[in-house]
Design a protein around this motif. Structure first.
Motif, PDB file in Angstrom:
ATOM      1  N   TRP A 167       0.828  -1.198   0.000  1.00 12.84           N
ATOM      2  CA  TRP A 167       0.000   0.000   0.000  1.00 12.84           C
ATOM      3  C   TRP A 167       0.865   1.251   0.000  1.00 12.84           C
ATOM      4  N   TYR A 187      -6.543   0.270  -6.720  1.00 14.07           N
ATOM      5  CA  TYR A 187      -5.689  -0.774  -6.140  1.00 14.07           C
ATOM      6  C   TYR A 187      -6.153  -2.182  -6.524  1.00 14.07           C
ATOM      7  N   LYS A 191      -4.586  -4.864  -9.158  1.00 14.97           N
ATOM      8  CA  LYS A 191      -4.052  -6.077  -8.538  1.00 14.97           C
ATOM      9  C   LYS A 191      -4.662  -7.331  -9.158  1.00 14.97           C
TER      10      LYS A 191
END
Length: 268
Positions: A167, A187, A191
């Motif tokens: 992060w 994110y 991912k």
């Protein structure tokens, strides 16, 4: 797809204003001579320099330099019986003072006394881990690094505790956007599916208060109830009456309805 905006200078844009109500500080009282707190303070002064000390809400508060945190806590634990670290964290003062106020709340179990030890740490300054003194500091220091970005030297396992290891940023800083920054919004898409899927899927919405009426579960709108999972084109848009109980209601309890409800002008 909207262009990416670098967030390197987001902290530099932070500023302190008085447009929000600021709670008044609690009164700071002098330390009575000959009291147990006076003896506690004397023990700390023998170990390191004390910048300030006072009584607040019946507790002793001691300000020290950040490089003396282990010395001060060791003196209080070994000389004065403060065996428990009940809480520790940091307060974000980046906009006002360019750093964090790190605090350690310790407890003397035998005499039921609490002391708060504080030190001010600049943004890129590190503090020494107090994990060898208090094992409860292990996760607390990891959380402080994870969410606030306060570095801790010589921690046995300083990894993120709540956020993923890769992060970017520290979510409890006051300048961190409430709905996440650019990295947070993309994110899971990046991912799981890769950046090439951004145009297809779109950014994540991390607003917990938002309800999409075209969600996969077909959330109901008050007054426009829809069946769960119903396709959008089959939904009747006519308004339905608001009811506060099921069809049969509750036995021996009067049924509530929107028509019979009343909004009070002022509190009784």
């Amino acid at each position: 797809m909207r262009p990416y905006t670098p967030k390197d200078n987001v902290q530099a844009k932070a500023y302190y204003t008085d447009r929000f109500w600021v709670a008044p500080r609690l009164p700071e009282e002098p330390i009575p001579e000959g009291s147990p707190y006076a003896e506690d303070l004397a023990a700390v002064k023998k170990a390191c320099k004390v910048l300030n000390a006072y009584i607040q809400r019946g507790q002793l508060v001691i300000y020290i330099n950040p490089q003396d945190n282990v010395k001060a806590l060791a003196a209080l634990k070994e000389k004065r019986g403060f065996e428990m670290l009940s809480e520790m964290s940091a307060v974000d003062f980046l906009a006002e003072r360019g750093g964090f106020e790190v605090f350690y709340q310790i407890l003397n179990l035998d005499e039921a006394r609490r002391i708060r030890v504080k030190c001010f740490v600049e943004e890129n300054q590190a503090v020494e881990s107090v994990n060898p003194l208090y094992r409860s500091a292990d996760w607390a220091e990891r959380e402080m690094w994870d969410l606030m970005g306060v570095k801790v030297n010589n921690h046995p396992y300083l990894k993120r505790l709540i956020m993923p290891d890769d992060w970017e940023g520290h979510p409890l800083r006051k300048t961190y956007p409430l709905e996440g920054d650019e990295f947070a919004q993309w994110y899971e898409v990046d991912k799981i599916f890769g950046k090439e899927a951004r145009d297809i899927i779109g950014p994540e919405n991390r607003d917990p208060a938002r309800i999409d009426r075209y969600d996969t579960e077909r959330f109901a709108r008050l007054g426009h109830e829809v069946p769960r999972g119903a396709p959008a084109e089959e939904v009747d848009q006519t308004e339905t009456p608001v009811q506060y109980q099921e069809e049969e209601g509750v036995f021996l309890i009067q049924k509530f309805s929107q028509e019979n409800s009343k909004v009070l002008d002022k509190r009784k």
